[in-house]
Design a protein around this motif. Structure first.
Motif, PDB file in Angstrom:
ATOM      1  N   HIS A  48       0.814  -1.222   0.000  1.00 27.93           N
ATOM      2  CA  HIS A  48       0.000   0.000   0.000  1.00 27.93           C
ATOM      3  C   HIS A  48       0.848   1.273   0.000  1.00 27.93           C
ATOM      4  N   THR A  49       2.123   1.178   0.373  1.00 26.99           N
ATOM      5  CA  THR A  49       2.966   2.378   0.408  1.00 26.99           C
ATOM      6  C   THR A  49       3.851   2.540  -0.829  1.00 26.99           C
ATOM      7  N   GLU A  50       3.918   1.530  -1.675  1.00 28.26           N
ATOM      8  CA  GLU A  50       4.850   1.585  -2.802  1.00 28.26           C
ATOM      9  C   GLU A  50       4.645   2.815  -3.687  1.00 28.26           C
ATOM     10  N   LYS A  51       3.447   3.021  -4.153  1.00 26.62           N
ATOM     11  CA  LYS A  51       3.216   4.114  -5.099  1.00 26.62           C
ATOM     12  C   LYS A  51       3.222   5.480  -4.412  1.00 26.62           C
ATOM     13  N   ILE A  52       2.803   5.518  -3.155  1.00 22.96           N
ATOM     14  CA  ILE A  52       2.897   6.771  -2.406  1.00 22.96           C
ATOM     15  C   ILE A  52       4.366   7.147  -2.254  1.00 22.96           C
ATOM     16  N   SER A  53       5.194   6.155  -1.950  1.00 21.76           N
ATOM     17  CA  SER A  53       6.626   6.387  -1.802  1.00 21.76           C
ATOM     18  C   SER A  53       7.224   6.931  -3.099  1.00 21.76           C
ATOM     19  N   LEU A  54       6.869   6.343  -4.206  1.00 26.74           N
ATOM     20  CA  LEU A  54       7.383   6.799  -5.501  1.00 26.74           C
ATOM     21  C   LEU A  54       6.947   8.227  -5.803  1.00 26.74           C
ATOM     22  N   PHE A  55       5.702   8.517  -5.503  1.00 24.93           N
ATOM     23  CA  PHE A  55       5.149   9.848  -5.747  1.00 24.93           C
ATOM     24  C   PHE A  55       5.889  10.890  -4.901  1.00 24.93           C
ATOM     25  N   VAL A  56       6.034  10.616  -3.603  1.00 27.22           N
ATOM     26  CA  VAL A  56       6.735  11.527  -2.693  1.00 27.22           C
ATOM     27  C   VAL A  56       8.199  11.673  -3.118  1.00 27.22           C
ATOM     28  N   TYR A  57       8.829  10.551  -3.455  1.00 30.01           N
ATOM     29  CA  TYR A  57      10.235  10.555  -3.871  1.00 30.01           C
ATOM     30  C   TYR A  57      10.456  11.482  -5.066  1.00 30.01           C
ATOM     31  N   HIS A  58       9.528  11.469  -5.970  1.00 27.78           N
ATOM     32  CA  HIS A  58       9.624  12.309  -7.171  1.00 27.78           C
ATOM     33  C   HIS A  58       9.771  13.784  -6.803  1.00 27.78           C
ATOM     34  N   PHE A  59       9.098  14.223  -5.742  1.00 26.94           N
ATOM     35  CA  PHE A  59       9.134  15.631  -5.357  1.00 26.94           C
ATOM     36  C   PHE A  59      10.257  15.955  -4.374  1.00 26.94           C
ATOM     37  N   ILE A  60      10.699  14.962  -3.600  1.00 29.23           N
ATOM     38  CA  ILE A  60      11.755  15.199  -2.607  1.00 29.23           C
ATOM     39  C   ILE A  60      13.149  15.069  -3.220  1.00 29.23           C
ATOM     40  N   LYS A  61      13.319  14.177  -4.170  1.00 30.46           N
ATOM     41  CA  LYS A  61      14.652  13.910  -4.735  1.00 30.46           C
ATOM     42  C   LYS A  61      15.387  15.177  -5.190  1.00 30.46           C
TER      43      LYS A  61
END
Length: 168
Positions: A48-61
């Motif tokens: 359940h966290t995989e895609k949220i993690s990817l989405f957040v990562y996109h903006f934090i990276k």
């Protein structure tokens, strides 16, 4: 975010996962070290966290290299030292540390607070930083091990998957 027109249909579809599975804990053997100690690894692919993690990562990276203490690799620290060599005293002793298990040793609340502080310094219109902060709160590792469900209580979860680009 979608109802406020801050993410696209594609991003909404990406984030709206219905066929999730629990993350799984597996020790990853370090075959290059004596005794092959295991590195704790939680595979969250399909969770359940995989895609949220990817989405957040996109903006934090993109923000990470802007942090004053950020060092990318050995050549990066060499360049930084070269740039300040005139300000280093001749009697100074410079030490370099190889940090191990850093992510799992960052207290969750302190990691979140540091991330919020960094995000608060940036201007990002879409999606709003307040929404990214809400999504970050979800990124605690829930996982299974030996058919038992557990919650990571210490440390910070490492990104759940390799990043992919999703247009907001």
């Amino acid at each position: 975010m979608y109802q406020r027109n801050q993410i696209s249909n594609k991003a909404l579809s990406f984030l709206s996962t219905t066929d999730c599975k629990a993350a799984k804990f597996d020790p990853l053997p370090k075959i290059h070290k004596p005794g092959n100690p295991g590195k704790p690894l939680i595979s969250s692919n399909g969770s359940h966290t995989e895609k949220i993690s990817l989405f957040v990562y996109h903006f934090i990276k993109p923000l990470v290299p802007q942090i004053n203490s950020y060092i990318h690799d050995t050549p990066d620290i060499s360049r930084k030292l070269e740039n300040i060599k005139n300000r280093i005293r001749s009697t100074a002793i410079i030490g370099i540390f190889d940090v191990t298990s850093l992510d799992i040793n960052i207290p969750y609340a302190e990691g979140i607070a540091a991330t919020y502080a960094t995000l608060s310094e940036k201007v990002q219109p879409c999606p709003p930083i307040s929404d990214i902060k809400v999504l970050i709160k979800v990124l605690k590792n829930n996982f299974t091990f030996s058919d038992k469900h557990s919650l990571q209580r210490r440390g910070t979860a490492i990104s759940t998957s390799w990043p992919v680009y999703v247009k907001p």
